[in-house]
Design an enzyme around this catalytic site. Structure first.
Site, PDB file in Angstrom:
ATOM      1  N   SER A   1      -5.142 -12.288  -0.911  1.00 50.71           N
ATOM      2  CA  SER A   1      -5.254 -11.219  -1.903  1.00 50.71           C
ATOM      3  C   SER A   1      -4.057 -11.278  -2.835  1.00 50.71           C
ATOM      4  O   SER A   1      -2.958 -11.692  -2.429  1.00 50.71           O
ATOM      5  CB  SER A   1      -5.292  -9.843  -1.223  1.00 50.71           C
ATOM      6  OG  SER A   1      -5.198  -8.795  -2.174  1.00 50.71           O
TER       7      SER A   1
ATOM      8  N   TYR B   1      -1.111  -4.034   4.395  1.00 47.42           N
ATOM      9  CA  TYR B   1      -2.022  -4.954   3.703  1.00 47.42           C
ATOM     10  C   TYR B   1      -1.238  -6.007   2.924  1.00 47.42           C
ATOM     11  O   TYR B   1      -1.541  -7.207   3.011  1.00 47.42           O
ATOM     12  CB  TYR B   1      -2.932  -4.164   2.768  1.00 47.42           C
ATOM     13  CG  TYR B   1      -4.058  -4.996   2.207  1.00 47.42           C
ATOM     14  CD1 TYR B   1      -5.074  -5.478   3.045  1.00 47.42           C
ATOM     15  CD2 TYR B   1      -4.120  -5.318   0.856  1.00 47.42           C
ATOM     16  CE1 TYR B   1      -6.110  -6.240   2.543  1.00 47.42           C
ATOM     17  CE2 TYR B   1      -5.160  -6.083   0.347  1.00 47.42           C
ATOM     18  CZ  TYR B   1      -6.150  -6.543   1.191  1.00 47.42           C
ATOM     19  OH  TYR B   1      -7.180  -7.309   0.692  1.00 47.42           O
TER      20      TYR B   1
END
Length: 266
Positions: A147, A160
């Site tokens: 990501s 995250y």
């Protein structure tokens, strides 16, 4: 890695984790449309079965959590015994939830890291040796979904961002190790993709891509065997600019940025 490649007499075999929804489901639909033989893994068995019923080719389905390395190894062994080693393994399983950097959200932090980092390694481990031994003319790929959140730490997303930064570094190390064995490792760092994971984001998401279109772009990058790519490409430009910002300016711009809701990952 498409059926119309020079080695099209050999059916393309694909193994995908996190296949029940989001990017994983979109990729499963894409490769089913290409006539691939697929192994699909997801924690939610019923949702996975519903997806499989829509797909041509009767994919092999495995209900497993990627944090359960033994379950993944059993699924890999069953797929290899039935169909042969896959040409393409895509680690899509991932979770995201808002977390505070202090101790209040430690359980959520550990879960995110376990799925997004350990789960990726557990996905690939059973396939490295069998894929290295393949000699049927088709390219071999291990693909990790990272990501752009792994480029710089985001407020309220310590788990995250950390997990995706770790995934990017892990995949880079893997690429160096496995390249001499004929296995290309592809790192895809998506920006915003319209999935259940992003649906709860309470802030604007620039360059948001529908999941089917994202899957098509991912597949093109995978076929080319790129080492690293950000999709969509404008987010790659943004990511590079953010990386270049000095800390004082980055801190000033992002300290009060909107945050994902906190909770335990599902």
């Amino acid at each position: 890695m498409s059926p119309d490649s020079p080695s099209s007499s050999v059916p393309l075999r694909v193994f995908i984790t996190g296949a029940s929804s989001g990017i994983g489901a979109a990729l499963a639909r894409h490769y089913a449309g290409q006539g691939a033989c697929q192994g699909l893994v997801a924690r939610r068995r019923e949702v996975l079965a519903s997806l499989a019923a829509e797909l041509p080719g009767e994919p092999a389905c495995y209900g497993a959590d990627v944090t359960d390395a033994a379950a993944l190894e059993a699924a890999a062994r069953d797929f290899i015994d039935r169909f042969g080693a896959p040409h393409l393994v895509i680690g899509c399983a991932g979770v995201s939830v808002g977390t505070l950097a202090g101790g209040e959200d430690l359980a959520a932090f550990c879960r995110v890291m376990a799925v997004n980092v350990n789960g990726l390694a557990a996905t690939f481990a059973p396939f490295v040796a069998p894929m290295a031994a393949l000699a049927d003319g088709r390219p071999r790929r291990l693909v990790g979904i990272a990501s752009v959140a792994g480029i710089r730490g985001l407020p309220g997303a310590a788990a995250y961002s950390a997990s995706k930064a770790a995934a990017i570094a892990y995949l880079e190390s893997l690429r160096l190790e496995l390249g001499p064995q004929g296995i290309r490792v592809v790192t895809i760092a998506p920006g915003y993709i319209a999935t259940p994971m992003t649906a709860i984001n309470p802030y604007p998401m620039p360059f948001l891509l529908p999941a089917p279109e994202a899957a098509r772009r991912f597949a093109r990058a995978i076929e080319r065997g790129v080492s690293y790519t950000v999709i969509p490409w404008p987010m790659g430009v943004v990511a590079k600019l953010l990386r270049l910002l000095p800390n004082w300016l980055y801190d000033r711009l992002f300290t009060r940025a909107p945050r994902k809701p906190r909770g335990l990952p599902l």
